[in-house]
Design a protein around this motif. Structure first.
Motif, PDB file in Angstrom:
ATOM      1  N   ASN A 102       2.466   1.706  -3.442  1.00  0.00           N
ATOM      2  CA  ASN A 102       1.473   2.208  -4.402  1.00  0.00           C
ATOM      3  C   ASN A 102       1.217   3.689  -4.184  1.00  0.00           C
ATOM      4  O   ASN A 102       1.079   4.461  -5.138  1.00  0.00           O
ATOM      5  CB  ASN A 102       0.168   1.417  -4.275  1.00  0.00           C
ATOM      6  CG  ASN A 102       0.246   0.047  -4.914  1.00  0.00           C
ATOM      7  OD1 ASN A 102       1.026  -0.170  -5.844  1.00  0.00           O
ATOM      8  ND2 ASN A 102      -0.561  -0.891  -4.427  1.00  0.00           N
ATOM      9  N   GLN A 104       5.523   3.728  -6.671  1.00  0.00           N
ATOM     10  CA  GLN A 104       6.632   2.785  -6.880  1.00  0.00           C
ATOM     11  C   GLN A 104       7.993   3.470  -6.898  1.00  0.00           C
ATOM     12  O   GLN A 104       8.929   2.996  -7.541  1.00  0.00           O
ATOM     13  CB  GLN A 104       6.429   1.970  -8.179  1.00  0.00           C
ATOM     14  CG  GLN A 104       5.056   1.345  -8.343  1.00  0.00           C
ATOM     15  CD  GLN A 104       4.610   0.525  -7.138  1.00  0.00           C
ATOM     16  OE1 GLN A 104       5.433  -0.098  -6.480  1.00  0.00           O
ATOM     17  NE2 GLN A 104       3.315   0.534  -6.862  1.00  0.00           N
ATOM     18  N   TRP A 140       3.229  -8.219  -8.279  1.00  0.00           N
ATOM     19  CA  TRP A 140       4.513  -7.506  -8.343  1.00  0.00           C
ATOM     20  C   TRP A 140       5.579  -8.378  -8.996  1.00  0.00           C
ATOM     21  O   TRP A 140       6.278  -7.961  -9.925  1.00  0.00           O
ATOM     22  CB  TRP A 140       4.918  -7.107  -6.923  1.00  0.00           C
ATOM     23  CG  TRP A 140       6.143  -6.276  -6.801  1.00  0.00           C
ATOM     24  CD1 TRP A 140       6.249  -4.925  -7.009  1.00  0.00           C
ATOM     25  CD2 TRP A 140       7.447  -6.716  -6.400  1.00  0.00           C
ATOM     26  NE1 TRP A 140       7.538  -4.501  -6.765  1.00  0.00           N
ATOM     27  CE2 TRP A 140       8.294  -5.577  -6.389  1.00  0.00           C
ATOM     28  CE3 TRP A 140       7.991  -7.942  -6.032  1.00  0.00           C
ATOM     29  CZ2 TRP A 140       9.640  -5.645  -6.043  1.00  0.00           C
ATOM     30  CZ3 TRP A 140       9.329  -8.024  -5.684  1.00  0.00           C
ATOM     31  CH2 TRP A 140      10.145  -6.875  -5.694  1.00  0.00           C
ATOM     32  N   THR A 200       0.835  -1.211   0.000  1.00  0.00           N
ATOM     33  CA  THR A 200       0.000   0.000   0.000  1.00  0.00           C
ATOM     34  C   THR A 200       0.863   1.252   0.000  1.00  0.00           C
ATOM     35  O   THR A 200       0.581   2.222  -0.718  1.00  0.00           O
ATOM     36  CB  THR A 200      -0.925   0.006   1.233  1.00  0.00           C
ATOM     37  OG1 THR A 200      -1.732  -1.169   1.226  1.00  0.00           O
ATOM     38  CG2 THR A 200      -1.822   1.244   1.224  1.00  0.00           C
ATOM     39  N   ASN A 233      -0.223   0.106 -10.265  1.00  0.00           N
ATOM     40  CA  ASN A 233      -0.797  -0.092  -8.944  1.00  0.00           C
ATOM     41  C   ASN A 233      -0.832  -1.594  -8.684  1.00  0.00           C
ATOM     42  O   ASN A 233      -1.714  -2.305  -9.141  1.00  0.00           O
ATOM     43  CB  ASN A 233      -2.208   0.505  -8.867  1.00  0.00           C
ATOM     44  CG  ASN A 233      -2.676   0.677  -7.436  1.00  0.00           C
ATOM     45  OD1 ASN A 233      -2.041   1.370  -6.650  1.00  0.00           O
ATOM     46  ND2 ASN A 233      -3.779   0.034  -7.096  1.00  0.00           N
TER      47      ASN A 233
END
Length: 352
Positions: free
Chosen positions: A269, A273, A317, A266, A310
């Motif tokens: 994001n 990044q 990821w 979180t 996001n």
């Protein structure tokens, strides 16, 4: 760190080697292949790297000498200890100890007088080049020390798996180049954290300073077929370091803790990044209980992110990075290669 990604890269490299063996030895090399030539500024001997993955941005846009000068360690001032403000040490003293350890490294010593080694996986101890992370034995500071020579600079594949991964993903970027982003990106992260009421009460960041030896330490890089100019020149330090506060950790975040995984993702994001979302990059600071971010390398630069993402999970990821790795190694068209080398490929850059 990226074990599954590394496995894919290894398979790709080995299979790519086999495919290259089938090419005709009489095939002419592409005259537009990107190339860099590197030498010490005070010498004439050059070393060359010619590779289709080289891009302009890592080599000619990351080093900002004026910015780093403003954030150089103050030699004539006392620097207070993070966890004991009544105690301090002069910047000059810290630099003198760093000079000593550089000498010991070049002498290929395994243990150092004033430092302990925290990490050296991206360091070639035999040739004394790469990135090594050290902690002062008598002062609460950490040093990320970057050492290169013109010869080692054009040999990006002999410093471990991480550098190989970054080279193919991000236009030839190396730890030596991405290290220049650490302080500037720290400033960006700090601004975003301080502007948010929620995160500003939960996140803490270390102070960081830059230092490089002032003499006989300049590498000259000349690039061809990179960017819009026919040739480009830049001078960068062959040896430099980032000096940071030591963070006393209560514990590091764990991948087995779902709440900590969610918090890390979180936060990353929210930051767009700017930092690496890998779980081990986050820790709880002792006494304060705040989340400490110690690695402020600009993440989009080292993995070549093309735009804001996001991430919805750790799996998302990892798979995104793996997909990008395969695309960069195997799925680039001739147009993709040309767009990348001439600066037309979209990517997230460190602009502030």
């Amino acid at each position: 760190m990226y074990r599954w990604i590394f496995l894919i890269i290894t398979v790709c490299v080995l299979s790519n080697t086999c495919l290259n063996l089938a090419r005709s030895p009489f095939r002419r090399p592409d005259s537009l292949t990107p190339m860099i030539k590197v030498k010490w500024a005070h010498q004439n001997k050059e070393y060359t790297l010619r590779h289709s993955h080289l891009e302009e941005y890592p080599f000619f846009k990351l080093y900002d000498p004026e910015f780093l000068k403003k954030h150089a360690i103050p030699l004539k001032e006392k620097i207070s200890y993070r966890h004991d403000p009544d105690r301090s040490v002069s910047g000059k003293k810290l630099v003198s100890l760093i000079k000593k350890v550089i000498q010991e490294i070049k002498q290929q010593k395994k243990e150092f007088t004033h430092f302990t080694v925290l990490q050296d996986k991206d360091f070639n101890s035999r040739e004394s080049h790469g990135l090594i992370v050290l902690k002062f034995k008598q002062h609460p500071f950490v040093v990320k020390l970057f050492l290169e020579t013109p010869k080692s600079f054009v040999q990006p594949f002999d410093k471990g798996f991480d550098p190989i991964f970054f080279f193919f993903m991000a236009g030839g970027v190396t730890r030596h180049l991405s290290g220049f982003t650490r302080i500037k990106n720290l400033q960006l992260v700090k601004q975003k954290i301080e502007s948010d009421p929620y995160w500003s009460s939960k996140i803490t960041l270390p102070r960081k300073w830059f230092w490089a030896p002032p003499r006989n330490n300049t590498m000259e890089i000349v690039g061809t077929n990179l960017g819009e100019q026919e040739t480009q020149h830049i001078n960068i330090p062959g040896v430099y370091c980032i000096i940071a506060d030591e963070i006393k950790s209560e514990r590091t975040f764990s991948l087995s803790n779902s709440e900590e995984r969610t918090t890390a993702l979180t936060l990353c994001n929210y930051l767009g990044q700017l930092i690496d979302a890998h779980i081990s990059n986050f820790m709880l600071e002792k006494d304060t209980g705040k989340i400490a971010i110690v690695d402020t390398e600009h993440f989009p630069t080292i993995v070549g992110l093309k735009g804001p993402i996001n991430f919805t999970s750790d799996f998302h990821w990892y798979t995104t990075l793996m997909q990008q790795c395969v695309e960069q190694m195997y799925c680039r068209t001739k147009k993709d290669r040309r767009d990348a080398q001439f600066g037309k490929k979209p990517r997230l850059k460190l602009t502030a």
